[in-house]
Enzyme design. Structure first.
Site, PDB file in Angstrom:
ATOM      1  N   THR A  32      48.891  43.169  47.802  1.00  0.00           N
ATOM      2  CA  THR A  32      48.814  44.223  48.810  1.00  0.00           C
ATOM      3  C   THR A  32      47.937  45.356  48.294  1.00  0.00           C
ATOM      4  O   THR A  32      47.966  45.677  47.099  1.00  0.00           O
ATOM      5  CB  THR A  32      50.223  44.758  49.115  1.00  0.00           C
ATOM      6  OG1 THR A  32      51.013  43.700  49.662  1.00  0.00           O
ATOM      7  CG2 THR A  32      50.181  45.911  50.112  1.00  0.00           C
ATOM      8  N   GLY A  33      47.160  45.953  49.193  1.00  0.00           N
ATOM      9  CA  GLY A  33      46.348  47.096  48.815  1.00  0.00           C
ATOM     10  C   GLY A  33      44.888  46.876  49.133  1.00  0.00           C
ATOM     11  O   GLY A  33      44.481  45.814  49.624  1.00  0.00           O
ATOM     12  N   SER A  34      44.069  47.856  48.823  1.00  0.00           N
ATOM     13  CA  SER A  34      42.657  47.816  49.227  1.00  0.00           C
ATOM     14  C   SER A  34      41.890  46.691  48.541  1.00  0.00           C
ATOM     15  O   SER A  34      41.070  46.018  49.177  1.00  0.00           O
ATOM     16  CB  SER A  34      41.994  49.161  48.925  1.00  0.00           C
ATOM     17  OG  SER A  34      42.078  49.477  47.542  1.00  0.00           O
ATOM     18  N   ASP A  85      46.298  39.919  42.894  1.00  0.00           N
ATOM     19  CA  ASP A  85      46.663  41.249  43.362  1.00  0.00           C
ATOM     20  C   ASP A  85      45.951  42.302  42.521  1.00  0.00           C
ATOM     21  O   ASP A  85      45.489  42.025  41.410  1.00  0.00           O
ATOM     22  CB  ASP A  85      48.182  41.449  43.253  1.00  0.00           C
ATOM     23  CG  ASP A  85      48.702  42.562  44.150  1.00  0.00           C
ATOM     24  OD1 ASP A  85      47.893  43.205  44.845  1.00  0.00           O
ATOM     25  OD2 ASP A  85      49.929  42.793  44.150  1.00  0.00           O
ATOM     26  N   GLY A  86      45.869  43.506  43.055  1.00  0.00           N
ATOM     27  CA  GLY A  86      45.288  44.625  42.340  1.00  0.00           C
ATOM     28  C   GLY A  86      46.315  45.328  41.478  1.00  0.00           C
ATOM     29  O   GLY A  86      47.447  44.863  41.302  1.00  0.00           O
ATOM     30  N   GLY A 101      50.986  51.087  47.101  1.00  0.00           N
ATOM     31  CA  GLY A 101      51.128  50.731  48.514  1.00  0.00           C
ATOM     32  C   GLY A 101      52.548  50.452  48.932  1.00  0.00           C
ATOM     33  O   GLY A 101      52.792  49.960  50.047  1.00  0.00           O
ATOM     34  N   GLU A 107      55.867  42.305  45.472  1.00  0.00           N
ATOM     35  CA  GLU A 107      54.820  41.930  44.522  1.00  0.00           C
ATOM     36  C   GLU A 107      55.445  41.377  43.244  1.00  0.00           C
ATOM     37  O   GLU A 107      54.984  40.379  42.685  1.00  0.00           O
ATOM     38  CB  GLU A 107      53.952  43.147  44.205  1.00  0.00           C
ATOM     39  CG  GLU A 107      53.083  43.584  45.362  1.00  0.00           C
ATOM     40  CD  GLU A 107      52.373  44.902  45.125  1.00  0.00           C
ATOM     41  OE1 GLU A 107      51.424  45.190  45.882  1.00  0.00           O
ATOM     42  OE2 GLU A 107      52.770  45.632  44.202  1.00  0.00           O
ATOM     43  N   LYS A 125      40.820  51.538  36.241  1.00  0.00           N
ATOM     44  CA  LYS A 125      42.258  51.241  36.143  1.00  0.00           C
ATOM     45  C   LYS A 125      42.694  50.857  34.730  1.00  0.00           C
ATOM     46  O   LYS A 125      43.891  50.794  34.451  1.00  0.00           O
ATOM     47  CB  LYS A 125      42.616  50.092  37.105  1.00  0.00           C
ATOM     48  CG  LYS A 125      42.219  50.342  38.555  1.00  0.00           C
ATOM     49  CD  LYS A 125      42.924  51.535  39.139  1.00  0.00           C
ATOM     50  CE  LYS A 125      42.797  51.630  40.654  1.00  0.00           C
ATOM     51  NZ  LYS A 125      41.429  51.797  41.128  1.00  0.00           N
TER      52      LYS A 125
END
Length: 224
Positions: A32-34, A85-86, A101, A107, A125
């Protein structure tokens, strides 16, 4: 390169990473996320080869369906081969902070089931010590004040994330000013507070691979 260009580069790199491993029974876990959204959009090019996904949020599940990619409940699949995933932060051991998010619990569940957890992020990051990004903690609503007091005892400054309800019907406390020198121990301590559903430290189950977008290209990192 802009941050968005770096995110797109790692989304493409993740697609290239999994492409040789796609079989008829491969199950992909989607975050989930950008950055995860960019991966979902890239995955649309392989929709005919992707027969099963599980999503860590309702929003990701809907985005996958809009691309014609099948989404299943995690309880109905035998395994998750790759989880992509990020992250909000990663250290050199690929221990992460996630949950910006508000999807951290789902997650964490998908990551726990996955055989290979691929984290995709831009170079901003990667940090030496986790905690500059506020640590999200998902909390049962009636326990909000109790959990906040316990987080203060651990040295953090919890702030209620106004107006946010998770897909599980809970609330989020974001813990500021909380340098995390011992991610494994800290994750366990927070999880043991009554009323905590989960927290955004992914140390007990870190990423297996970090695809890191840099100005020099995408680097593939494994836990040091």
């Amino acid at each position: 390169m802009t941050q968005d260009e770096l995110k797109q580069a790692v989304a493409t790199a993740a697609l290239d990473y999994i492409r040789p491993h796609l079989e008829s029974d491969t199950v992909l876990g989607i975050g989930t996320g950008s950055t995860a959204n960019l991966f979902i959009d890239s995955l649309a090019a392989l929709r005919g080869q992707v027969n099963a996904t599980v999503a860590s949020s309702d929003a990701s599940a809907e985005r996958l369906r809009q691309h014609g990619i099948p989404v299943y409940d995690l309880n109905t699949v035998d395994q998750v081969d790759f989880y992509i995933d990020g992250a909000d932060e990663s250290n050199a051991a690929l221990q992460l902070i996630k949950g910006g998010g508000a999807a951290l619990t789902r997650e964490k569940i998908v990551a726990a089931v996955a055989r290979t957890f691929i984290c995709i992020a831009d170079e901003s990051k990667l940090v030496h010590t986790l905690g500059a990004f506020p640590l999200p903690v998902e909390v049962i609503p009636m326990a909000r004040s109790h959990v906040a007091r316990e987080l203060v005892k651990l040295g953090g400054d919890p702030v209620y994330r106004e107006g946010v309800i998770t897909d599980n019907g809970n609330i989020i406390l974001d813990v500021h000013n909380f340098s995390i020198a011992q991610p494994l121990a800290t994750e366990a301590k927070i999880n043991n507070i009554a009323g905590v559903v989960s927290n955004g430290l992914f140390a007990l189950r870190p990423a297996d691979v970090l695809l890191l977008g840099t100005a020099q290209g995408v680097k593939t990192l494994r836990a040091s």
